[in-house]
Design a protein around this motif. Structure first.
Motif, PDB file in Angstrom:
ATOM      1  N   LYS A  71      -1.121   3.662  -1.538  1.00  0.00           N
ATOM      2  CA  LYS A  71      -0.172   2.638  -1.980  1.00  0.00           C
ATOM      3  C   LYS A  71      -0.087   1.513  -0.947  1.00  0.00           C
ATOM      4  O   LYS A  71      -0.043   0.338  -1.291  1.00  0.00           O
ATOM      5  N   ASN A  72      -0.026   1.888   0.332  1.00  0.00           N
ATOM      6  CA  ASN A  72       0.050   0.893   1.417  1.00  0.00           C
ATOM      7  C   ASN A  72      -0.898   1.277   2.539  1.00  0.00           C
ATOM      8  O   ASN A  72      -1.318   2.426   2.636  1.00  0.00           O
ATOM      9  N   TYR A 112       0.807   8.403  -2.513  1.00  0.00           N
ATOM     10  CA  TYR A 112       1.720   9.105  -3.434  1.00  0.00           C
ATOM     11  C   TYR A 112       0.926   9.857  -4.491  1.00  0.00           C
ATOM     12  O   TYR A 112      -0.110   9.397  -4.959  1.00  0.00           O
TER      13      TYR A 112
END
Length: 234
Positions: A54-55, A10
């Motif tokens: 983020k992941n 992001y």
């Protein structure tokens, strides 16, 4: 050698990379193609530790490098030739090349690698004492590649190596990329010139707005009607 699984990145609220998974096997040239803003540069910057995802996981030779800083990632054998070359313009060609070997202590091998860079890019040897900012675009691209090779990478990330270069130089740069690969360096290539990228890639992925929409061998994608229409001007 490199396995990216379910990567989410992001920028603030903008979801730049959406659950992408990519694999690069040892000895391959793998290319990422896609329009501007598709997420290609973000992918490379995330792999090399400049952006934190983020992941997801980023496995390099089986080790998760997702939370490791960029300097440590270079030590592990992963080097990045950034978009726009980013040579140190107020430093000489020699100083730029020496910086590529900044984390190394094996002086004899550094000398050997410097000689290899000179044999691959004879123009750089002629320009050693010249400030990098005074080089032409093609020479700066050669310097950026040479500098990255001075870290002895196992995997080389290359972002838009042909950008802004004359057609004749583009051919030369792609021939150099193939040669680097044949000498044993694995390459993940981001390139707007889809035709050239697919012509040398073993495998390829197509990114659209942060999502992988197609994958296959370089040959398969070069022959795909969808790809021809979108990226190859046919």
């Amino acid at each position: 050698m490199l396995e990216i699984k379910n990567l989410d990145v992001y920028y603030g609220v903008i979801h730049a990379l959406k659950d992408i998974s990519i694999q690069v096997n040892e000895g391959e040239i793998v290319t990422l193609i896609g329009a501007n803003g598709a997420g290609k540069t973000t992918t490379l910057r995330t792999i090399s530790g400049l952006i934190k995802p983020k992941n997801g996981t980023i496995l390099f030779n089986g080790e998760n490098i997702k939370d490791i800083n960029a300097q440590e990632i270079v030590k592990k054998g992963l080097s990045h030739v950034p978009e726009g070359r980013h040579v140190f313009s107020d430093m000489t060609v020699l100083e730029n090349l020496e910086l590529g070997a900044y984390l190394r202590r094996d002086k004899k091998n550094i000398k050997e690698d410097m000689a290899k860079v000179y044999s691959r890019f004879p123009i750089l040897e002629k320009r050693l004492k010249q400030n990098a900012g005074t080089l032409s675009g093609g020479e700066q691209q050669m310097l950026a590649i040479g500098r990255a090779l001075m870290s002895r990478p196992k995997l080389l990330l290359m972002d838009e190596p042909s950008m802004g270069l004359a057609p004749l130089l583009v051919k030369e740069i792609f021939s150099i990329i193939e040669d680097i690969n044949k000498q044993g360096t694995t390459i993940l290539l981001v390139e707007q010139n889809a035709h050239m990228a697919l012509s040398i890639a073993h495998r390829a992925y197509v990114l659209e707005t942060g999502t992988i929409v197609l994958k296959g061998t370089g040959k398969e994608l070069a022959q795909s009607e969808e790809i021809k229409k979108a990226y190859l001007g046919g």
